[in-house]
Design a protein around this motif. Structure first.
Motif, PDB file in Angstrom:
ATOM      1  N   ASP A 188       9.518  -0.623   4.343  1.00  0.00           N
ATOM      2  CA  ASP A 188      10.370  -1.819   4.288  1.00  0.00           C
ATOM      3  C   ASP A 188      11.130  -2.030   5.596  1.00  0.00           C
ATOM      4  OD1 ASP A 188       9.508  -2.199   1.744  1.00  0.00           O
ATOM      5  OD2 ASP A 188      11.358  -1.528   0.754  1.00  0.00           O
ATOM      6  N   ASP A 189      11.473  -0.928   6.245  1.00  0.00           N
ATOM      7  CA  ASP A 189      12.246  -1.028   7.480  1.00  0.00           C
ATOM      8  C   ASP A 189      11.393  -1.322   8.711  1.00  0.00           C
ATOM      9  OD1 ASP A 189      14.615  -0.683   6.267  1.00  0.00           O
ATOM     10  OD2 ASP A 189      14.976   1.382   6.951  1.00  0.00           O
ATOM     11  N   ALA A 190      10.095  -1.110   8.607  1.00  0.00           N
ATOM     12  CA  ALA A 190       9.229  -1.345   9.770  1.00  0.00           C
ATOM     13  C   ALA A 190       9.145  -2.838  10.069  1.00  0.00           C
ATOM     14  CB  ALA A 190       7.844  -0.781   9.504  1.00  0.00           C
ATOM     15  N   GLU A 191       9.029  -3.168  11.347  1.00  0.00           N
ATOM     16  CA  GLU A 191       8.867  -4.571  11.727  1.00  0.00           C
ATOM     17  C   GLU A 191       7.566  -5.141  11.188  1.00  0.00           C
ATOM     18  OE1 GLU A 191       9.067  -5.548  15.881  1.00  0.00           O
ATOM     19  OE2 GLU A 191      10.953  -4.433  16.074  1.00  0.00           O
ATOM     20  N   ASP A 192       6.521  -4.331  11.271  1.00  0.00           N
ATOM     21  CA  ASP A 192       5.222  -4.814  10.803  1.00  0.00           C
ATOM     22  C   ASP A 192       4.361  -3.640  10.332  1.00  0.00           C
ATOM     23  OD1 ASP A 192       3.394  -6.861  10.257  1.00  0.00           O
ATOM     24  OD2 ASP A 192       2.303  -6.496  12.112  1.00  0.00           O
ATOM     25  N   ILE A 193       3.595  -3.921   9.302  1.00  0.00           N
ATOM     26  CA  ILE A 193       2.603  -2.961   8.802  1.00  0.00           C
ATOM     27  C   ILE A 193       1.232  -3.591   9.010  1.00  0.00           C
ATOM     28  CG2 ILE A 193       1.750  -1.686   6.794  1.00  0.00           C
ATOM     29  CD1 ILE A 193       4.549  -0.848   7.449  1.00  0.00           C
TER      30      ILE A 193
END
Lengths: 320, 320
Positions: free
Chosen positions: B111-116
């Motif tokens: 959820d905290d990542a900018e992009d997956i």
């Protein structure tokens, strides 16, 4: 052969690439596993003897047995432990291990434990027996080591002693919590040397005769395996390292890349990229001792920007 | 040979004993790595082709490069991850991986990542290139897989593609975060089968010719190595498993203990203790597929209370 470098070697073998174990390989010979023949030579807190029998058996304990868990701490820093390892330690009432490994465990876990039983660098047989006795007496016990309990480590010894005491693994709810082994910790530091078929070989001839070790090295060096060498050198058997280098050179080019990782995760960590032809010359340096893992490439391994790379073969199928 | 089981196999090979990867081995053949020859057969979101060249090079990016980290998730449950792996993922702006592995990562991290960037079971070459392009464009990128990035996994491919793009590992501050490999996860479930010298061999002949695999098996089966077999069986090459069993039986007794661990850490996890003589009969069962690791004991390995034990040799030096 003499057994007085016994437990130093076997403890250290679980601590390559990560755990601080023997900080001074010259101290090995002060560790008297065969203390019955020369008890004054032992500097170990837990004495043991080749004559010493396991004292107690499962029948000596009235309590319902507790749980016995062998926990791998991984590379030696707390951040290298898995969540599961931390949870297993937090659940344990007693934590048993070599002092250096106990020191790797975060304080909040050791502070919460009912009891810590740690002994210096010798005594893995008596220490393992102590752990099992405590579990048979009704305590939940974790026995710890660096790396993985299955890699030159105590999971097997624990099961052997459980059996010798007339207990069973299931009665103790025996469980192994895996950790990152030294080969993988060191492989990561070196780049990607181990991505294909790979072997681990220990050069310690304390528990395996040297002719068997030599035969194994011949067998795998003639094939495409990458090779992780544990316990490459100790003062007691410096010739094993020399012999191993000769065997590898009989099968592989002198310019085969080799990575040497000393004391990984420790303050004295040192990494050296070299070649198979040069490897033997490191045998008498501080770089190669019982805390070192040597990673030998295969015929395809190359060095790119200070990293070892063993191609898996994608390049034969894909253009990139 | 056909390449259309390519990436399924190689992805699955990193996920034995832990990660949920191919849940249905029969779906392998729908995965078209050679989509240029039959693009309609590909069910993969990320198409790739043996004809496809890596498009961009380091010179195409103006930004200062970000950091590229290959992270091993371990056995497949979040609790099998190390703290260091979690921290590396938390630090990454972009996380790249096979969808099934991405799903293993705790939600608070993703959820905290900018992009997956996740793709289904195919496309590891294009996915790895995507990860590198994102890092070259200035993002901090983690590329993930189960197990360890050095064990039949993507650390090497990442370095090869970095090189092919004219970039360097140091410019990307390339780092490998190790994880618990399948052999150790499965070894732990089986007891203590791997405590001595040990090898890992993959039976996938997609990237290694079968004659080489056979030669390696002959070499190690004739010595005292315990053997962890990755990728033991797929519909495309069922005869490899049969051949491996024959080779092992040429060197070891039919009653040699063998542990089979299917889908470890998954809901369909299944563990079977058998013997080398019986092993081949499991080849056509659901127990043995690309999510299975087979652990073959050496001549000293025995079964005690449903655990495999390979003695290290302490019993030759100590009485217990």
């Amino acid at each position: 052969m003499s057994t007085d470098d016994t437990t130093t070697e076997t403890d250290a073998s679980t601590s390559n690439c990560g755990a601080a174990s023997t900080t001074d390989s010259s101290s090995e010979s002060t560790c008297g596993a065969s203390s019955s023949t020369d008890s004054s030579s032992s500097s170990c807190g837990a004495s043991e003897s080749t004559e010493e029998k396991v004292g107690s058996t499962a029948d000596d304990f009235d309590a319902d047995p507790g749980k016995l868990t062998a926990v791998g701490l991984g590379p030696g820093q707390p951040e290298g432990m898995t969540e599961r390892a931390k949870a297993a330690l937090a659940d344990a009432e007693h934590i048993v291990g070599y002092t250096t490994y106990i020191d790797l465990i975060p304080d909040d876990i050791t502070d919460d434990a009912e009891d810590i039983y740690d002994t210096p660098m010798c005594g893995e047989v008596s220490r393992t027996e102590e752990a099992i006795d405590r579990a048979l007496a009704g305590n939940d016990v974790a026995i710890v080591g660096s790396g993985d309990p299955n890699v030159y480590a105590l999971a097997g010894l624990a099961l052997e002693i459980v059996e010798s005491k007339g207990a069973t693994a299931s009665a103790l709810d025996f469980e192994v919590v895996p950790g990152v082994p030294a080969a993988q910790s060191c492989g990561a530091r070196l780049g990607a040397p181990l991505v294909n078929d790979s072997v681990s070989v220990s050069l310690s001839d304390h528990l395996t005769p040297m002719p068997e070790i030599e035969s194994r090295l011949h067998a795998v060096a003639g094939e495409g395996f990458t090779i992780s060498i544990y316990n490459p050198w100790s003062r007691k058997r410096r010739e094993n390292f020399q012999k191993a280098c000769e065997i590898l050179l009989a099968h592989r080019d002198a310019d085969t890349p080799v990575g040497i990782v000393h004391g990984a995760g420790r303050e004295d960590e040192e990494i050296e990229l070299t070649t198979l032809g040069e490897l033997e010359s490191y045998g008498e340096t501080d770089l190669v001792d019982m805390t070192t893992t040597v990673v030998v490439g295969n015929e395809d391994t190359y060095v790119f920007d200070d990293r070892m790379v063993t191609p898996r073969g994608y390049e034969t199928k894909y253009d990139y």
